[in-house]
Scaffold this motif. Structure first.
Motif, PDB file in Angstrom:
ATOM      1  N   THR A  22      88.473  25.755   2.846  1.00 35.47           N
ATOM      2  CA  THR A  22      87.474  25.460   3.858  1.00 35.47           C
ATOM      3  C   THR A  22      86.617  26.707   4.102  1.00 35.47           C
ATOM      4  O   THR A  22      87.141  27.810   4.183  1.00 35.47           O
ATOM      5  N   TYR A  24      83.902  28.489   6.636  1.00 31.86           N
ATOM      6  CA  TYR A  24      83.255  28.539   7.943  1.00 31.86           C
ATOM      7  C   TYR A  24      82.056  29.459   7.810  1.00 31.86           C
ATOM      8  O   TYR A  24      82.149  30.524   7.207  1.00 31.86           O
ATOM      9  N   ARG A  52      81.364  24.185   9.365  1.00 30.82           N
ATOM     10  CA  ARG A  52      82.542  24.159   8.503  1.00 30.82           C
ATOM     11  C   ARG A  52      82.267  23.260   7.299  1.00 30.82           C
ATOM     12  O   ARG A  52      81.845  22.114   7.452  1.00 30.82           O
TER      13      ARG A  52
END
Length: 89
Positions: A22, A24, A52
């Protein structure tokens, strides 16, 4: 909870990748790009965001909005939270 990402990032300036992939990233302003970032300061409108990106489904979502010049992100070692910097506050 995150909301769907509806508009393009105008001034993404920092990113960090979590261990699950992931990403950010901060978006300084939804109104002005790099060439006009100073207008965001002059208007004093909190239009920055923390976004995100989830590579598993290819979706980007808004984690936080109404940030004053979102300018940097960080994760602690245990990745239990995300830190985002606001330059104008």
């Amino acid at each position: 909870m995150c909301r769907p990402f509806r508009s393009a990032a105008r001034f993404a300036d920092a990113a960090i990748e979590a261990s699950d992939g992931t990403v950010y990233f901060s978006d300084v302003s939804t109104r002005f790009g790099f060439d006009r970032w100073f207008y965001d300061f002059l208007e004093s409108r909190a239009t920055g965001r923390l976004l995100r990106y989830d590579p598993r489904n290819g979706e980007t979502s808004v984690v936080l909005d109404r940030l004053s010049c979102a300018n940097g992100v960080a994760l602690p070692r245990d990745e239990t939270f995300v830190v985002v910097c606001e330059t104008w506050r």
